[in-house]
Design an enzyme around this catalytic site. Structure first.
Site, PDB file in Angstrom:
ATOM      1  N   SER A 190       2.296  28.181 -31.565  1.00 10.87           N
ATOM      2  CA  SER A 190       2.205  28.240 -33.039  1.00 10.87           C
ATOM      3  C   SER A 190       1.971  26.791 -33.825  1.00 10.87           C
ATOM      4  O   SER A 190       1.746  25.684 -33.213  1.00 10.87           O
ATOM      5  CB  SER A 190       3.434  28.888 -33.455  1.00 10.87           C
ATOM      6  OG  SER A 190       4.436  28.181 -33.878  1.00 10.87           O
ATOM      7  N   LYS A 191       1.638  26.917 -35.024  1.00 15.51           N
ATOM      8  CA  LYS A 191       1.643  25.542 -35.870  1.00 15.51           C
ATOM      9  C   LYS A 191       2.511  24.538 -35.597  1.00 15.51           C
ATOM     10  O   LYS A 191       2.211  23.336 -35.615  1.00 15.51           O
ATOM     11  CB  LYS A 191       1.350  25.804 -37.586  1.00 15.51           C
ATOM     12  CG  LYS A 191      -0.056  26.687 -37.565  1.00 15.51           C
ATOM     13  CD  LYS A 191      -0.690  26.236 -39.031  1.00 15.51           C
ATOM     14  CE  LYS A 191      -2.359  26.710 -39.154  1.00 15.51           C
ATOM     15  NZ  LYS A 191      -2.020  27.771 -40.036  1.00 15.51           N
ATOM     16  N   ARG A 192       3.794  25.361 -35.400  1.00 14.45           N
ATOM     17  CA  ARG A 192       4.978  24.213 -35.133  1.00 14.45           C
ATOM     18  C   ARG A 192       4.608  23.259 -34.107  1.00 14.45           C
ATOM     19  O   ARG A 192       5.272  22.258 -34.071  1.00 14.45           O
ATOM     20  CB  ARG A 192       6.299  25.088 -34.875  1.00 14.45           C
ATOM     21  CG  ARG A 192       6.817  25.746 -35.929  1.00 14.45           C
ATOM     22  CD  ARG A 192       8.173  26.384 -35.696  1.00 14.45           C
ATOM     23  NE  ARG A 192       8.006  27.191 -34.510  1.00 14.45           N
ATOM     24  CZ  ARG A 192       8.402  27.089 -33.206  1.00 14.45           C
ATOM     25  NH1 ARG A 192       9.320  26.160 -32.889  1.00 14.45           N
ATOM     26  NH2 ARG A 192       8.236  28.068 -32.437  1.00 14.45           N
ATOM     27  N   HIS A 193       3.882  23.699 -33.210  1.00 14.56           N
ATOM     28  CA  HIS A 193       3.613  22.794 -31.908  1.00 14.56           C
ATOM     29  C   HIS A 193       2.567  21.705 -32.031  1.00 14.56           C
ATOM     30  O   HIS A 193       2.421  20.788 -31.438  1.00 14.56           O
ATOM     31  CB  HIS A 193       3.476  23.621 -30.606  1.00 14.56           C
ATOM     32  CG  HIS A 193       4.279  24.661 -30.254  1.00 14.56           C
ATOM     33  ND1 HIS A 193       4.224  26.222 -30.457  1.00 14.56           N
ATOM     34  CD2 HIS A 193       5.782  24.648 -29.754  1.00 14.56           C
ATOM     35  CE1 HIS A 193       5.173  26.883 -29.897  1.00 14.56           C
ATOM     36  NE2 HIS A 193       6.081  25.867 -29.694  1.00 14.56           N
ATOM     37  N   GLY A 194       1.971  22.058 -33.056  1.00 11.88           N
ATOM     38  CA  GLY A 194       0.574  21.304 -33.402  1.00 11.88           C
ATOM     39  C   GLY A 194      -0.321  22.115 -33.725  1.00 11.88           C
ATOM     40  O   GLY A 194      -0.154  23.389 -34.259  1.00 11.88           O
TER      41      GLY A 194
END
Ligand code: GLU
Length: 467
Positions: free
Chosen positions: A237-241
């Protein structure tokens, strides 16, 4: 005949998981002499946008994926679009059949509370009356009792207890079919032989199978490709990049490297740096790993560097040019002198892993005005820098037969004669000609800049002019 499809909903950018699904579908079709179909699933009128459709199509093309059918748009195949198929009333006949066989019903809702169902009816005219009076009306598919069982190519036997599902809205109150209904009708009418898609759709499959069965249609084969996880083991997800293809493109990942990396996310091929298109014959759906795969950003970046250094330099320049135009990142002046640009890129690509950093490395070779960063300014302000630069200038002016070796020899001789630390001297020279402390190799850089540019840049520093 193998027929597969990629069926994105145009509600955002193409996700890496979607791109990988598309790639595996495409490889499967190509390997088997089958057909690959692109179908835009845009029946969610609230969330679908033309802009998203455009960018998904552009990203698929960038990945080198092409499709074999579709409406003619300027001599090319456009995608099939579910919104067009609504206009052509392609969902009406199966819908009427489900209503006629009482496998679906009209659901009437309270006027003031469109979530509260007040009546079920099989009569179309009754439903119409309610609609006229202002009630919301949907068509719902009746979930049958028992179990739904199917064989998934990746996961083996899958079994679902139907009692875990509620009746399924198949036509919304605005008249548009929902995903689970439209997908079945389209996959059937398009004679899709294998539905290969992401695991996130696994629980939709039993619902879809019930619709196939209610309509007496033959089932395609199903395969659900395991999810892509972030480094911490949770779904990417966006949290990972970044997670969209556009994110990686914007950051300067090149299509060859991106597709190479996607292919490794589960293909199960004994290879690392390779061109999936050249290995189509080795592709087998059965070999795709049934386990989730981890997305390794650092590996993609590394792989990108490998591809950047391997590709013909003119291709690198061409793709850089397209990239920098798309993201408005460099001036066209960069490409005027083709051989100069190629030489600059040749030395820069030895040190970088993506186009963004390539751009930072290449920039001082092109811009008339150098942007001296803080570190560079401090180095130029240090004592002796004027003296060292004057000596370097004389030596550079005197070089016969301009070559990397000659440049290196001349500069080293100055350092030895003046008895100065090479490290310090090289750094002063580096920032004088390139404005930065991190650059491609010093001698190669001066060689590529050429005598005239180098001399001018050193003179400008000596004259106290920051170029
Ligand atoms: N439109 C669905 C999505 O984008 C995919 C449908 C499918 O592959 O069955 O998630």
């Amino acid at each position: 005949m193998i027929r597969v499809r990629f069926a994105p909903s145009p509600t955002g950018y193409l996700h890496v998981g979607g791109a990988r699904t598309a790639l595996f579908d495409w490889l499967f079709a190509r390997k088997n002499g089958g057909k690959f179909v692109l179908r835009i699933e845009d029946t969610d009128t609230q969330r679908s946008t033309k802009e998203s459709e455009r960018s998904i199509i552009e990203d698929l093309k960038w990945c080198g994926l092409d499709w074999d059918e579709g409406p003619d748009v300027g001599g090319e195949f456009g995608p099939y679009r579910q919104s067009d198929r609504v206009k052509f009333e392609m969902y009406d006949e199966p819908l009427n059949e489900l209503l006629k066989s009482k496998k679906a019903y009209h659901a009437i809702y309270e006027i003031d509370d469109p979530k509260k169902m007040i009546k079920k009816t099989y009569s179309g005219s009754e439903a119409k009356e309610y609609r006229k009076k202002g009630h919301s009306v949907t068509v719902n598919f009746k979930i049958s009792k028992g179990k739904t069982v199917f064989e998934d190519i990746a996961k083996g036997k899958m079994e679902f207890d139907n009692s875990t599902f509620d009746d399924l809205v198949i036509v919304k109150s605005n008249g548009y079919p929902t995903y689970n209904f439209a997908v079945v009708v389209d996959d059937h009418l398009m004679q899709i032989s294998h539905v290969v898609r992401g695991e996130d759709h696994l629980t939709n499959t039993p619902k879809q199978i019930m619709i196939y069965e209610a309509l007496g249609w033959e089932l395609p084969k199903f395969m659900h490709i395991p999810l892509i996880l972030g480094p911490d083991g949770t779904p990417l997800s966006k949290r990972h990049g970044g997670t969209s293809v556009d994110h990686f493109r914007a950051h300067g990942i090149m299509s060859k490297a991106f597709v190479n990396y996607l292919a490794l996310l589960g293909w199960g091929i004994e290879a690392e740096i390779f061109n999936p298109i050249k290995r189509i014959n080795d592709f087998r759906l059965e070999n795709i790993s049934p386990k989730p795969v981890i997305f390794d950003y650092a590996k993609l970046e590394w792989m990108n560097g490998q591809h950047m250094r391997k590709m013909p330099i003119e291709i690198l320049v061409k793709e850089f040019r397209e990239w920098s135009q798309k993201y408005s990142l460099s001036s066209l002046k960069w490409f005027e002198e083709a051989s100069y640009t190629e030489n600059v890129f040749e030395i820069c690509r030895q040190k970088v892993n993506d186009l963004m950093i390539l751009r930072d490395f290449a920039e001082p070779f092109f811009d008339g005005e150098l942007n001296f960063d803080e570190k560079a300014k401090n180095i130029l302000d240090s004592s002796h820098s004027q003296l060292y630069l004057s000596s370097a200038l004389t030596a550079i002016k005197d070089i016969h037969d301009w070559s990397v070796e000659k440049v290196e020899k001349a500069i080293r001789t100055v350092a030895e004669k003046e008895e100065i630390s090479k490290k310090k001297f090289f750094q002063i020279l580096r920032v004088a000609v390139l404005g930065k402390t991190v650059t491609p190799g010093l001698f190669e850089s001066i060689y590529v800049l050429g005598r005239e540019r180098t001399v001018l840049r050193i003179e400008n520093v000596l004259n106290g002019k920051e170029i």
